[in-house]
Design a protein around this motif. Structure first.
Motif, mmCIF file in Angstrom:
data_model
loop_
_atom_site.group_PDB
_atom_site.id
_atom_site.type_symbol
_atom_site.label_atom_id
_atom_site.label_comp_id
_atom_site.label_asym_id
_atom_site.label_seq_id
_atom_site.Cartn_x
_atom_site.Cartn_y
_atom_site.Cartn_z
ATOM 1 N N LEU A 191 -19.600 -13.523 -15.162
ATOM 2 C CA LEU A 191 -19.543 -14.959 -15.422
ATOM 3 C C LEU A 191 -20.705 -15.686 -14.759
ATOM 4 C CD1 LEU A 191 -17.816 -17.175 -16.764
ATOM 5 C CD2 LEU A 191 -16.657 -17.430 -14.580
ATOM 6 N N SER A 192 -21.052 -15.289 -13.538
ATOM 7 C CA SER A 192 -22.189 -15.928 -12.873
ATOM 8 C C SER A 192 -23.491 -15.615 -13.596
ATOM 9 C CB SER A 192 -22.269 -15.494 -11.414
ATOM 10 O OG SER A 192 -22.668 -14.146 -11.302
ATOM 11 N N LEU A 193 -23.646 -14.383 -14.073
ATOM 12 C CA LEU A 193 -24.854 -14.042 -14.834
ATOM 13 C C LEU A 193 -24.941 -14.830 -16.134
ATOM 14 C CD1 LEU A 193 -25.265 -10.188 -14.479
ATOM 15 C CD2 LEU A 193 -26.875 -11.948 -13.785
ATOM 16 N N LEU A 194 -23.838 -14.918 -16.859
ATOM 17 C CA LEU A 194 -23.839 -15.659 -18.123
ATOM 18 C C LEU A 194 -24.067 -17.151 -17.902
ATOM 19 C CD1 LEU A 194 -20.943 -13.907 -20.055
ATOM 20 C CD2 LEU A 194 -23.383 -13.797 -20.538
ATOM 21 N N GLY A 195 -23.414 -17.706 -16.885
ATOM 22 C CA GLY A 195 -23.557 -19.137 -16.618
ATOM 23 C C GLY A 195 -24.962 -19.527 -16.208
ATOM 24 N N THR A 196 -25.545 -18.775 -15.287
ATOM 25 C CA THR A 196 -26.897 -19.113 -14.850
ATOM 26 C C THR A 196 -27.920 -18.825 -15.945
ATOM 27 O OG1 THR A 196 -27.131 -16.949 -13.771
ATOM 28 C CG2 THR A 196 -26.418 -18.798 -12.400
ATOM 29 N N GLY A 197 -27.684 -17.775 -16.735
ATOM 30 C CA GLY A 197 -28.577 -17.495 -17.862
ATOM 31 C C GLY A 197 -28.527 -18.597 -18.913
ATOM 32 N N ALA A 198 -27.333 -19.091 -19.197
ATOM 33 C CA ALA A 198 -27.201 -20.182 -20.168
ATOM 34 C C ALA A 198 -27.855 -21.460 -19.642
ATOM 35 C CB ALA A 198 -25.721 -20.434 -20.464
ATOM 36 N N TRP A 199 -27.718 -21.712 -18.344
ATOM 37 C CA TRP A 199 -28.349 -22.886 -17.748
ATOM 38 C C TRP A 199 -29.869 -22.775 -17.875
ATOM 39 C CZ3 TRP A 199 -28.659 -23.930 -11.809
ATOM 40 C CH2 TRP A 199 -29.145 -25.220 -11.578
ATOM 41 N N LEU A 200 -30.396 -21.601 -17.595
ATOM 42 C CA LEU A 200 -31.837 -21.394 -17.675
ATOM 43 C C LEU A 200 -32.338 -21.512 -19.115
ATOM 44 C CD1 LEU A 200 -34.262 -20.762 -15.884
ATOM 45 C CD2 LEU A 200 -33.818 -18.350 -16.287
ATOM 46 N N LEU A 201 -31.601 -20.949 -20.051
ATOM 47 C CA LEU A 201 -32.017 -20.997 -21.458
ATOM 48 C C LEU A 201 -31.830 -22.368 -22.092
ATOM 49 C CD1 LEU A 201 -30.774 -17.556 -22.799
ATOM 50 C CD2 LEU A 201 -33.129 -18.283 -22.373
ATOM 51 N N SER A 202 -31.006 -23.232 -21.499
ATOM 52 C CA SER A 202 -30.761 -24.549 -22.091
ATOM 53 C C SER A 202 -31.990 -25.455 -22.035
ATOM 54 C CB SER A 202 -29.589 -25.239 -21.393
ATOM 55 O OG SER A 202 -29.964 -25.691 -20.101
ATOM 56 N N PHE A 203 -32.985 -25.101 -21.239
ATOM 57 C CA PHE A 203 -34.185 -25.935 -21.166
ATOM 58 C C PHE A 203 -35.033 -25.824 -22.430
ATOM 59 C CE2 PHE A 203 -32.984 -25.581 -16.776
ATOM 60 C CZ PHE A 203 -33.242 -26.849 -16.296
ATOM 61 N N TRP A 204 -34.971 -24.682 -23.107
ATOM 62 C CA TRP A 204 -35.770 -24.491 -24.320
ATOM 63 C C TRP A 204 -35.344 -25.437 -25.435
ATOM 64 C CZ3 TRP A 204 -36.536 -18.994 -26.836
ATOM 65 C CH2 TRP A 204 -37.635 -19.025 -27.683
ATOM 66 N N PRO A 205 -34.054 -25.505 -25.816
ATOM 67 C CA PRO A 205 -33.670 -26.457 -26.872
ATOM 68 C C PRO A 205 -33.901 -27.916 -26.472
ATOM 69 C CG PRO A 205 -31.888 -24.901 -26.480
ATOM 70 C CD PRO A 205 -32.927 -24.643 -25.454
ATOM 71 N N ARG A 206 -33.758 -28.232 -25.186
ATOM 72 C CA ARG A 206 -34.010 -29.613 -24.747
ATOM 73 C C ARG A 206 -35.463 -29.990 -24.987
ATOM 74 N NH1 ARG A 206 -31.439 -29.939 -18.742
ATOM 75 N NH2 ARG A 206 -29.628 -28.664 -19.153
ATOM 76 N N TRP A 261 -41.981 -32.045 -15.931
ATOM 77 C CA TRP A 261 -42.480 -32.933 -14.880
ATOM 78 C C TRP A 261 -42.164 -34.388 -15.199
ATOM 79 C CZ3 TRP A 261 -44.268 -32.496 -10.081
ATOM 80 C CH2 TRP A 261 -44.924 -33.586 -9.538
ATOM 81 N N ARG A 262 -42.444 -34.812 -16.437
ATOM 82 C CA ARG A 262 -42.237 -36.212 -16.820
ATOM 83 C C ARG A 262 -40.762 -36.582 -16.910
ATOM 84 N NH1 ARG A 262 -46.890 -36.679 -21.386
ATOM 85 N NH2 ARG A 262 -48.645 -36.844 -19.947
ATOM 86 N N SER A 263 -39.944 -35.638 -17.310
ATOM 87 C CA SER A 263 -38.506 -35.944 -17.434
ATOM 88 C C SER A 263 -37.775 -35.782 -16.111
ATOM 89 C CB SER A 263 -37.863 -35.058 -18.502
ATOM 90 O OG SER A 263 -37.896 -33.701 -18.102
ATOM 91 N N GLY A 264 -38.471 -35.293 -15.094
ATOM 92 C CA GLY A 264 -37.850 -35.129 -13.783
ATOM 93 C C GLY A 264 -36.940 -33.918 -13.694
ATOM 94 N N ARG A 265 -37.161 -32.934 -14.525
ATOM 95 C CA ARG A 265 -36.298 -31.751 -14.549
ATOM 96 C C ARG A 265 -36.982 -30.497 -14.027
ATOM 97 N NH1 ARG A 265 -31.438 -32.259 -17.041
ATOM 98 N NH2 ARG A 265 -31.159 -34.117 -18.279
ATOM 99 N N LEU A 266 -38.140 -30.657 -13.420
ATOM 100 C CA LEU A 266 -38.858 -29.496 -12.903
ATOM 101 C C LEU A 266 -38.079 -28.829 -11.777
ATOM 102 C CD1 LEU A 266 -41.413 -27.822 -13.181
ATOM 103 C CD2 LEU A 266 -42.486 -29.300 -11.505
#
Length: 104
Positions: free
Chosen positions: A11-26, A67-72
């Motif tokens: 669950l920790s692997l899936l959750g952190t992986g999904a969090w990391l991958l969510s930056f691409w669609p954003r 950087w501009r969106s403050g999500r770095l």
């Protein structure tokens, strides 16, 4: 208890992986001028064409967007969390397999 620990590790692997991958669609949503919520919840809706043209880690536009969106900082924390969870999972599974071999 063993099944619970295995479940938590996965669950920790899936959750952190999904969090990391969510930056691409954003980033793709921002680049196309679409609502980010739509792209994060249903990234497949527009097909693969927007993703083929935009590779996040090798594009300066991705880093400038962060950087501009403050999500770095959030991206860096997501990467640290994912790699930490990966190292924890690796150690956990190695230990579990050693204990299983020693018991059997």
């Amino acid at each position: 208890m063993d099944i619970l620990l295995h479940g938590l590790v996965w669950l920790s692997l899936l959750g952190t992986g999904a969090w990391l991958l969510s930056f691409w669609p954003r980033w793709v949503a921002h680049d196309l001028g679409l609502p980010q919520q739509d792209m994060v919840l249903k990234p497949w809706r527009r097909g693969l064409a927007p993703y083929r043209l935009r590779w996040p880690l090798v594009s300066w536009a991705f880093w400038i967007h962060l950087w501009r969106s403050g999500r770095l900082l959030e991206f860096v924390l997501a990467a640290i969390a994912f790699f930490s969870a990966f190292r924890i999972a690796s150690a956990f599974f190695k230990t579990a397999s050693a204990v299983t071999r020693a018991a059997g």
